[in-house]
Design a protein around this motif. Sequence first.
Motif, PDB file in Angstrom:
ATOM      1  N   GLU A 120      37.105   2.556  39.584  1.00  0.00           N
ATOM      2  CA  GLU A 120      38.255   1.680  39.318  1.00  0.00           C
ATOM      3  C   GLU A 120      37.898   0.877  37.869  1.00  0.00           C
ATOM      4  O   GLU A 120      39.055   0.479  37.225  1.00  0.00           O
ATOM      5  N   ILE A 121      36.854   1.049  37.297  1.00  0.00           N
ATOM      6  CA  ILE A 121      36.571   0.495  36.169  1.00  0.00           C
ATOM      7  C   ILE A 121      37.518   1.589  35.259  1.00  0.00           C
ATOM      8  O   ILE A 121      38.130   0.911  34.132  1.00  0.00           O
ATOM      9  N   ALA A 122      37.023   2.669  35.313  1.00  0.00           N
ATOM     10  CA  ALA A 122      38.043   3.773  34.409  1.00  0.00           C
ATOM     11  C   ALA A 122      39.635   3.784  34.777  1.00  0.00           C
ATOM     12  O   ALA A 122      40.418   3.796  33.788  1.00  0.00           O
ATOM     13  N   VAL A 123      39.917   3.179  35.965  1.00  0.00           N
ATOM     14  CA  VAL A 123      41.264   3.191  36.324  1.00  0.00           C
ATOM     15  C   VAL A 123      41.991   1.964  35.231  1.00  0.00           C
ATOM     16  O   VAL A 123      43.057   2.046  34.766  1.00  0.00           O
ATOM     17  N   PHE A 124      41.165   0.854  35.221  1.00  0.00           N
ATOM     18  CA  PHE A 124      41.693  -0.281  34.382  1.00  0.00           C
ATOM     19  C   PHE A 124      41.777   0.199  33.036  1.00  0.00           C
ATOM     20  O   PHE A 124      42.634  -0.290  32.342  1.00  0.00           O
ATOM     21  N   LEU A 125      40.669   0.832  32.751  1.00  0.00           N
ATOM     22  CA  LEU A 125      40.530   1.228  31.159  1.00  0.00           C
ATOM     23  C   LEU A 125      41.822   2.427  30.765  1.00  0.00           C
ATOM     24  O   LEU A 125      42.390   2.443  29.713  1.00  0.00           O
ATOM     25  N   LEU A 126      41.938   3.130  31.721  1.00  0.00           N
ATOM     26  CA  LEU A 126      43.067   4.215  31.453  1.00  0.00           C
ATOM     27  C   LEU A 126      44.424   3.435  31.423  1.00  0.00           C
ATOM     28  O   LEU A 126      45.206   3.781  30.445  1.00  0.00           O
ATOM     29  N   LEU A 127      44.586   2.484  32.163  1.00  0.00           N
ATOM     30  CA  LEU A 127      46.033   1.680  32.109  1.00  0.00           C
ATOM     31  C   LEU A 127      45.900   1.078  31.034  1.00  0.00           C
ATOM     32  O   LEU A 127      47.174   1.324  30.167  1.00  0.00           O
ATOM     33  N   SER A 128      45.095   0.445  30.176  1.00  0.00           N
ATOM     34  CA  SER A 128      44.958  -0.078  28.904  1.00  0.00           C
ATOM     35  C   SER A 128      44.966   0.777  27.759  1.00  0.00           C
ATOM     36  O   SER A 128      45.516   0.629  26.604  1.00  0.00           O
ATOM     37  N   THR A 129      44.470   2.050  27.831  1.00  0.00           N
ATOM     38  CA  THR A 129      44.295   2.974  26.575  1.00  0.00           C
ATOM     39  C   THR A 129      45.555   4.081  26.881  1.00  0.00           C
ATOM     40  O   THR A 129      46.175   4.531  25.908  1.00  0.00           O
ATOM     41  N   LEU A 130      45.761   4.691  28.020  1.00  0.00           N
ATOM     42  CA  LEU A 130      46.561   5.969  28.055  1.00  0.00           C
ATOM     43  C   LEU A 130      47.980   5.564  29.043  1.00  0.00           C
ATOM     44  O   LEU A 130      48.727   6.386  28.918  1.00  0.00           O
ATOM     45  N   GLY A 131      47.958   4.373  29.484  1.00  0.00           N
ATOM     46  CA  GLY A 131      49.195   3.972  30.104  1.00  0.00           C
ATOM     47  C   GLY A 131      49.295   4.243  31.556  1.00  0.00           C
ATOM     48  O   GLY A 131      48.757   5.052  32.233  1.00  0.00           O
ATOM     49  N   ILE A 254      37.399   8.594  28.528  1.00  0.00           N
ATOM     50  CA  ILE A 254      38.580   8.361  28.227  1.00  0.00           C
ATOM     51  C   ILE A 254      38.976   8.387  26.543  1.00  0.00           C
ATOM     52  O   ILE A 254      39.968   8.839  26.298  1.00  0.00           O
ATOM     53  N   PRO A 255      37.944   7.977  25.792  1.00  0.00           N
ATOM     54  CA  PRO A 255      38.333   8.107  24.365  1.00  0.00           C
ATOM     55  C   PRO A 255      38.708   9.819  23.963  1.00  0.00           C
ATOM     56  O   PRO A 255      39.388   9.834  23.308  1.00  0.00           O
ATOM     57  N   VAL A 256      37.750  10.777  24.442  1.00  0.00           N
ATOM     58  CA  VAL A 256      37.946  12.015  24.332  1.00  0.00           C
ATOM     59  C   VAL A 256      39.309  12.417  24.616  1.00  0.00           C
ATOM     60  O   VAL A 256      40.107  13.087  24.021  1.00  0.00           O
ATOM     61  N   VAL A 257      39.841  12.230  25.801  1.00  0.00           N
ATOM     62  CA  VAL A 257      40.983  12.609  26.412  1.00  0.00           C
ATOM     63  C   VAL A 257      42.195  12.063  25.695  1.00  0.00           C
ATOM     64  O   VAL A 257      43.124  12.462  25.122  1.00  0.00           O
ATOM     65  N   GLU A 258      41.761  10.599  25.363  1.00  0.00           N
ATOM     66  CA  GLU A 258      43.045   9.887  24.316  1.00  0.00           C
ATOM     67  C   GLU A 258      43.350  10.738  22.996  1.00  0.00           C
ATOM     68  O   GLU A 258      44.434  11.149  22.599  1.00  0.00           O
ATOM     69  N   ALA A 259      42.234  11.236  22.501  1.00  0.00           N
ATOM     70  CA  ALA A 259      42.287  12.014  21.279  1.00  0.00           C
ATOM     71  C   ALA A 259      42.833  13.236  21.375  1.00  0.00           C
ATOM     72  O   ALA A 259      43.640  13.627  20.500  1.00  0.00           O
ATOM     73  N   LEU A 260      42.736  13.961  22.492  1.00  0.00           N
ATOM     74  CA  LEU A 260      43.139  15.169  22.844  1.00  0.00           C
ATOM     75  C   LEU A 260      44.669  15.263  23.203  1.00  0.00           C
ATOM     76  O   LEU A 260      45.192  15.921  22.632  1.00  0.00           O
ATOM     77  N   LEU A 261      44.807  14.307  23.734  1.00  0.00           N
ATOM     78  CA  LEU A 261      46.493  14.138  23.993  1.00  0.00           C
ATOM     79  C   LEU A 261      47.054  13.679  22.880  1.00  0.00           C
ATOM     80  O   LEU A 261      48.421  14.272  22.573  1.00  0.00           O
TER      81      LEU A 261
END
Length: 320
Positions: A120-131, A254-261
Amino acid sequence: MDIFTALADWLVYGVMGLAPATPLSGALHFFIEDTAKIFVLLALIVFVIGFFRSMLAPERVRKLLGGKNRVFAFPAAVGLGAVTPFCSCSSVPLFIGFLEAGIPLGVTMAFLITSPMINEIAVFLLLSTLGVKFTLVYVATGLTVGLVGGLVIDRLKLEHWVEDYVWKIRMGEAALPDRPHGFIARVGFGVDQVKEIFGRLWLYVLAGIAIGAALHGFVPAEVLLRYAGPDNPLAVPLAVLIGIPLYSNATGTIPVVEALLAKGVPVGTALALMMSIAALSLPEIIMLKKVLKVPLLAIFTAVLAGSFIAVGYLFNAIYG
């Protein structure tokens, strides 16, 4: 423009005096912005979740799954796994306690597959980072993989490949962490969770941000797309194989996926990499070796790897 972008602009273009649109300034801007954003959000989210998680003890989770029919047990196990991502030190006692309580192996596996993957921590960060879109896709696929994985293992009837001592140990011998009582104790627990999780995660989060920054600033999009793009039919299984030996969690990826996308890597390939790192890392496999015999551990790994590959290809096809 949010405060984290403004901070990165000030440090990179103002204090450091770097020109915009260069590989170095792009990488540093990504690193500073994501480090500030993820660390601040991580502290806030961990505290809030730690406070509310203190109300749900592992022993209570065990009781919620015990004595239920299969129709209820599998969705309940997946749902509880998604909202109760206990640390690895609790996983083995929980595994023993679930089996000793008569909860089927497949139900237990559904819980253990989902727990590290849907953080759930990652879920909140995903929402703020990747939408919202990517977050919903990640959560939905994680829940599905947990459910399917548990059902497959349950169908194969593999209880004889659980270590013998698991069936003999008494639940009282599996020390489960106590939960705090009262508002002040729960606030203290939330603060302790921030200290503990930061102590375990900060290095991996920084490493993930550094990798993402390097990909963002210095790796041309055409290079990534050559190996991980839609034209490479082996990109998805390669992403899963790359993710297995890496030691991180959903937050650190999350940052790695953000950069890849951002570089144009397909959603399915990025999802496969993220899930393999979060739920199929070597440390997790080594931990499970304490309670699973090699054949069951191999089947567990194959089921998850196959599921991640299938998810990757599916979403690559859906999103074109």
